[in-house]
Design a protein around this motif. Structure first.
Motif, short mmCIF file in Angstrom:
data_model
loop_
_atom_site.label_atom_id
_atom_site.label_comp_id
_atom_site.label_asym_id
_atom_site.label_seq_id
_atom_site.Cartn_x
_atom_site.Cartn_y
_atom_site.Cartn_z
N VAL A 258 0.83 -1.20 0.00
CA VAL A 258 0.00 0.00 0.00
C VAL A 258 0.87 1.25 0.00
O VAL A 258 0.53 2.26 -0.61
CB VAL A 258 -0.95 -0.01 1.21
CG1 VAL A 258 -1.84 1.22 1.19
CG2 VAL A 258 -1.80 -1.26 1.21
N LEU A 262 0.92 4.13 -2.69
CA LEU A 262 0.84 5.53 -2.30
C LEU A 262 1.87 6.36 -3.05
O LEU A 262 1.61 7.50 -3.44
CB LEU A 262 1.07 5.64 -0.80
CG LEU A 262 0.59 6.90 -0.08
CD1 LEU A 262 -0.92 7.01 -0.18
CD2 LEU A 262 1.02 6.86 1.37
N VAL A 513 -5.74 13.05 -0.45
CA VAL A 513 -5.63 11.65 -0.86
C VAL A 513 -4.40 10.99 -0.24
O VAL A 513 -4.45 9.83 0.20
CB VAL A 513 -5.63 11.52 -2.40
CG1 VAL A 513 -4.38 12.10 -3.01
CG2 VAL A 513 -5.80 10.08 -2.82
N GLN A 517 -5.12 8.05 2.47
CA GLN A 517 -4.65 6.74 2.08
C GLN A 517 -3.48 6.30 2.95
O GLN A 517 -3.36 5.13 3.33
CB GLN A 517 -4.25 6.74 0.60
CG GLN A 517 -3.92 5.38 0.03
CD GLN A 517 -5.10 4.43 0.03
OE1 GLN A 517 -6.22 4.82 0.36
NE2 GLN A 517 -4.86 3.18 -0.31
N THR A 520 -4.88 5.48 6.40
CA THR A 520 -5.70 4.27 6.32
C THR A 520 -4.83 3.03 6.24
O THR A 520 -5.06 2.04 6.96
CB THR A 520 -6.61 4.33 5.08
OG1 THR A 520 -7.52 5.43 5.22
CG2 THR A 520 -7.41 3.05 4.93
N SER A 521 -3.81 3.07 5.39
CA SER A 521 -2.97 1.89 5.22
C SER A 521 -2.16 1.59 6.47
O SER A 521 -2.05 0.44 6.88
CB SER A 521 -2.03 2.09 4.02
OG SER A 521 -1.17 3.19 4.24
N SER A 824 -9.69 9.52 -2.77
CA SER A 824 -9.37 8.67 -1.61
C SER A 824 -10.21 7.40 -1.63
O SER A 824 -9.71 6.30 -1.36
CB SER A 824 -9.60 9.45 -0.32
OG SER A 824 -8.72 10.54 -0.21
N ALA A 827 -8.87 5.26 -4.40
CA ALA A 827 -7.57 4.70 -4.03
C ALA A 827 -7.73 3.57 -3.03
O ALA A 827 -7.00 2.57 -3.07
CB ALA A 827 -6.67 5.80 -3.45
N HIS A 828 -8.70 3.71 -2.13
CA HIS A 828 -8.94 2.64 -1.14
C HIS A 828 -9.41 1.36 -1.83
O HIS A 828 -8.94 0.27 -1.52
CB HIS A 828 -9.99 3.11 -0.13
CG HIS A 828 -10.24 2.14 0.98
ND1 HIS A 828 -9.25 1.74 1.86
CD2 HIS A 828 -11.36 1.46 1.34
CE1 HIS A 828 -9.75 0.88 2.72
NE2 HIS A 828 -11.03 0.68 2.42
N SER A 831 -6.41 -0.19 -3.61
CA SER A 831 -5.48 -0.88 -2.71
C SER A 831 -6.06 -2.23 -2.26
O SER A 831 -5.32 -3.20 -2.11
CB SER A 831 -5.17 -0.01 -1.48
OG SER A 831 -6.32 0.15 -0.67
N ILE A 841 -11.31 2.98 6.51
CA ILE A 841 -10.78 4.28 6.10
C ILE A 841 -10.57 5.16 7.32
O ILE A 841 -11.45 5.31 8.17
CB ILE A 841 -11.74 4.97 5.11
CG1 ILE A 841 -11.80 4.17 3.80
CG2 ILE A 841 -11.31 6.40 4.83
CD1 ILE A 841 -12.75 4.76 2.77
#
Length: 886
Positions: A258, A262, A513, A517, A520-521, A824, A827-828, A831, A841
């Motif tokens: 991830v 990113l 973003v 991200q 979140t990751s 975002s 992107a989630h 991933s 998230i």
């Protein structure tokens, strides 16, 4: 020759405009270089975190049924040539008796693990804390590194001579360094490190190693790699076997992907930001020279020549900006590395791909950004250009552009939240099982992200109009200006306002973003810090079960989180096992009696089969065990299977209540270089209840406790209190709280590094926006001169420019937050598709709020200097400057 000459003459005649445009492009290129290198540094930091605490070994090669047998050393070089292998190292690991340093005679019962290594290739020992001296280098030399237990028992310091058993007489090795391991481990597992070739000579292992440790470029490929090399070994060396051991690394490694994702995302968003900054700069250059272009048309220049002139100018300015931007971007990231050394834990890492991408991408961005201004310039009518304000903009055009923009914005979400991606994959890659994932990845970066940004650019004119009508009157009233004047400034130059607002948008969108991200990751990572703070070993004889409860009442024990551990080995006498015997009998089946309620709190046990609640209930029922993943692979047992164990009542069947592995234990194994010993023990370890240990194996005393401590409680004080309560002396304690602290602190450094890079990206983008706003104000000096000529005061003109900047800031914030939110979410989903890793998230609202404030501040501050400048100038000066710039 006409076009290049005219382009150069324009540069020389309008040096300030050319300088501002080059500055904007340079900052855009530096943004791409800084972000790509910044996220390469993030990836390097995350990889360092992974290898430091989860080890770097994915597979091992040993001799079957003989862990002490030899493996040909030449196999190491063959493995290193495999494209999947990052590194391969060989080790010799033997159990040797220690020699009395005065008499030179072997001391019965005193054993140590002697490990032959080659540094600096063997980095598995780099985690060990060196308390004195320094590590040796290379594979030769009569030197040794010892742990603190060997140093204490033999009274050795760096520079002293260590006698080791040799073929004819003891070998003399100079102590190079002393390393620290937790006392409880070092006491019963003493370790000596010797150069590889030296130990080969002492043990007669020339040309051989005990095992080969393999680190792969991708941990998730360990299974395929092992299957491929198993066939090779079966054909060439059937006595050798390969096994994978990197399950913890594989899981964290998938999360690490991830961070790489990113990096790609940050690069792409930065590239799009650069495109809009370049577009705004070139568009204003065209608007600024509208009368000049009209005159060229009037004297016979063709439309194609006017368009070519703008494109050539954009290309030349971009090439200059690229040459300046690369070193500038590298300077930005080095300044960050110097400013935040604790966050750049792996140093500043250049991204070659990012540099190439920045070069080619910036040039393509310049060409793409030149198309619309070139088309606009080619459409210039000599008569209309003499009065650019005379014809109001069409009210239908913003609406039509907004509709097209919404359709473009919808492309990226449709790739992830509809079957479109799978349908395209089925057509393009019908036989590829991972087709949807590949299609989504490439379409996201090639089509989705650009479409989102272009879409928001197309809806920005409508947003400018809406903000003007809704917030404009309030801003005008607060600053004491007539709303009609403010409306004219925005609506009268709609696309210029839209371009500036979009330039403000991309910085905030990039921040949103990257922050969302990134958090979140990383917030979803299960940190491998779940293991007891302290292990306490009792002296020979142990303590009785009724005395164990006294330990939980000791001050400093957190929430009574303590459990005794009963040690037994089915088939051996019940009184045979204390901690020391457990450490030197790796091949015997080990039965660990635990209190499941407390043990599950103290250790993070990842259940491969079963679950903690059911497993705890079954252990309390009796004659149930939890087995390790290694035990499952060795014995072929699964949940519900039967394991016969020899007890004091004869052979008894135990049911498997769960299959587990512990990331926390893996961390201790890696951090203290205990891989070989723990590999063997965990492959023969089972966990049952304390009652089963008493009833079936005759364990009446406990020799080991695990506990969690309060905050900064001193382990020595806790140990004294335990000894006082139990009326025992000679107890040992191993404190691993520092290791847990290091894990958590390094993790948050990575999170902070992501924030640092994201804010740095926004800062660089803001510099480009500042140039854009400055150029926008400068391009309207003639217009400001007209306003001053008809009676607008300096103060009113200053407030007018500031009001315009505030409204553009509001538009930029609204667009940036919306665009960042959509990207975002996309992107989630991407991933999840790429890694299979699905954390919830995490939105860092405070960081995003700061970003929005920065956008407003940038918009306002960027306008203050030029606004003061134009407010101070006399009307005639403004009119003359405006005419000369056109």
């Amino acid at each position: 020759m006409f076009v290049p000459k005219l382009a150069f003459s324009n540069f020389m005649a309008r040096k300030m405009r050319a300088a501002l445009t080059v500055a904007a492009i340079s900052l855009s290129v530096s943004l791409v270089v800084a972000v790509t290198s910044g996220y390469s540094s993030v990836s390097a930091a995350a990889y360092k975190f992974l290898t430091k605490y989860m080890g770097s070994v994915d597979a091992t090669i040993t001799r079957q049924n003989d862990p002490h047998g030899g493996v040909p050393e030449g196999l190491i070089e063959r493995l290193r040539t495999d494209p999947a292998v990052r590194n391969a190292i060989g080790r010799i690991e033997v159990q040797n008796g220690l020699v009395d340093q005065s008499s030179g005679e072997s001391e019965p019962g005193k054993m140590a693990s002697v490990i032959g290594i080659c540094r600096p290739q063997d980095m598995l020992v780099s985690n060990l804390q060196v308390t004195a001296g320094q590590w040796f280098e290379g594979a030769e030399g009569d030197v040794a590194v010892i742990d603190q237990a060997v140093a204490t028992n033999l009274k050795l310091s760096p520079g002293d001579t260590l006698l080791m058993p040799g073929a004819d007489k003891p070998a003399k090795l100079t102590v190079a360094a002393i390393v620290h391991k937790p006392a409880i481990m070092a006491e019963h597992h003493q370790t000596v490190y010797v150069p590889l070739h030296t130990l080969q000579r002492l043990t007669g292992f020339q040309g051989q190693v005990s095992r080969i440790l393999i680190e792969l470029k991708e941990s998730k490929e360990a299974g395929a790699f092992a299957a491929r090399w198993s066939k090779v070994l079966a054909a060439e060396a059937p006595t050798l076997k390969i096994s994978t051991i990197g399950e913890a690394r594989e899981k964290l490694g998938s999360q690490l992907q991830v961070v790489h994702l990113l990096s790609y995302m940050g690069t792409m968003v930065s590239m799009i930001a650069a495109t809009f900054i370049v577009f705004s700069a070139l568009s204003m250059g065209v608007a600024e020279r509208q009368r000049t272009l009209a005159m060229l048309r009037a004297v016979g220049a063709r439309r194609s020549q006017i368009a070519a002139l703008v494109i050539v100018e954009g290309t030349l300015l971009s090439l200059t900006g690229i040459l300046v931007g690369f070193p500038l971007g590298w300077l930005w990231i080095h300044i960050l590395g110097w400013w935040f050394p604790d966050q750049f834990i792996a140093g500043v890492v250049m991204s070659p791909g990012g540099v190439l991408f920045g070069a080619g991408g910036s040039l393509l961005a310049a060409l793409a950004a030149s198309i619309l201004p070139a088309w606009s310039a080619s459409r210039v009518s000599p008569l209309e250009a003499m009065s650019p304000q005379s014809e109001p903009a069409s009210s239908r055009l913003p609406i039509l552009c907004a509709i097209v923009g919404l359709l473009l914005i919808a492309i990226d979400p449709l790739l992830f939240f509809s079957p479109i991606g799978r349908i395209i994959a089925a057509v393009v890659m019908p036989s590829a099982p991972d087709g949807p994932r590949v299609i989504q990845f490439y379409l996201h970066f090639a089509l989705g992200l650009p479409s989102v940004m272009i879409g928001f650019f197309l809806i920005s004119p409508l947003c400018v109009g809406l903000i003007e009508r809704t917030i404009g009157p309030l801003v005008a009233a607060v600053l004491g200006i007539r709303f009609a004047m403010l409306r004219q400034q925005l609506s009268g130059n709609l696309w210029r306002s839209a371009g500036t607002a979009t330039a403000l948008m991309v910085g905030l969108a990039a921040l949103v973003v990257l922050q969302v991200q990134g958090h979140t990751s990383l917030k979803g990572w299960r940190l491998p810090d779940k293991f007891p703070d302290i292990f306490i070993a009792t002296p020979f004889g142990g303590i009785k079960p009724d005395e164990a409860a006294k330990v939980a009442a000791i001050p400093g024990i957190r929430d009574k989180q303590v459990t005794p551990i009963a040690l037994a080995s089915p088939g051996l006498p019940a009184n045979f096992f204390g901690l020391a015997q457990a450490m030197i009998m790796p091949n015997a089946t080990m039965f660990f009696g635990i209190d499941p309620d407390q043990a599950f709190k103290l250790m993070e046990l990842e259940f491969e089969e079963g679950n903690p609640t059911d497993a705890a209930a079954m252990l309390k029922l009796g004659r149930h065990v939890i087995i390790t993943n290694e035990f499952r692979e060795l014995r072929g047992l699964h949940l519900g299977g039967t394991l016969p164990l020899q007890t004091i009542h004869g052979m008894q069947d135990y049911k498997v209540a769960g299959v587990v592995w512990s990331p926390g234990i893996d961390v201790i194994v890696s951090a203290y270089d205990m891989g070989r010993q723990m590999d063997q023990r965990t492959a023969a370890s089972v966990f049952g209840s304390l009652e089963d240990a008493r009833r079936d194996f005759g364990v009446e005393r406990y020799y080991l406790f695990a506990a969690n401590l309060e905050g900064s409680v001193d382990k020595n004080q806790v140990l004294k209190d335990v000894q006082r309560a139990l009326k025992l002396q000679g107890m040992r304690a191993g404190d691993v709280r520092e290791l847990k602290y290091q894990i958590v602190s390094m993790f948050y450094r990575i999170v902070l590094l992501i924030s640092t890079v994201a804010f740095a990206a926004m800062a660089v983008a803001s510099l480009g926006v500042t140039n854009t706003i400055m150029a926008s104000i400068r391009s309207r000096r003639w217009q400001f001169g007209i306003l001053r000529s008809i009676g607008v005061t300096r103060a009113l003109l200053l407030r007018l420019v500031m009001a315009e900047a505030l409204l553009l800031g509001f538009v930029g914030c609204g667009l940036g937050l919306t665009a960042g939110g959509i990207m975002s979410l996309d992107a989630h989903k991407l991933s999840i598709a790429i890694t299979g890793y699905n954390p919830p998230i995490a939105v860092p609202w405070s960081m995003i709020g700061v970003g929005a404030l920065i956008v407003m501040a940038v918009s306002l501050l960027a306008s203050i200097g030029p606004a003061i400048s134009v407010a101070r100038d006399e009307p005639l000066t403004l009119l003359q400057a405006g005419r000369s710039s056109s």
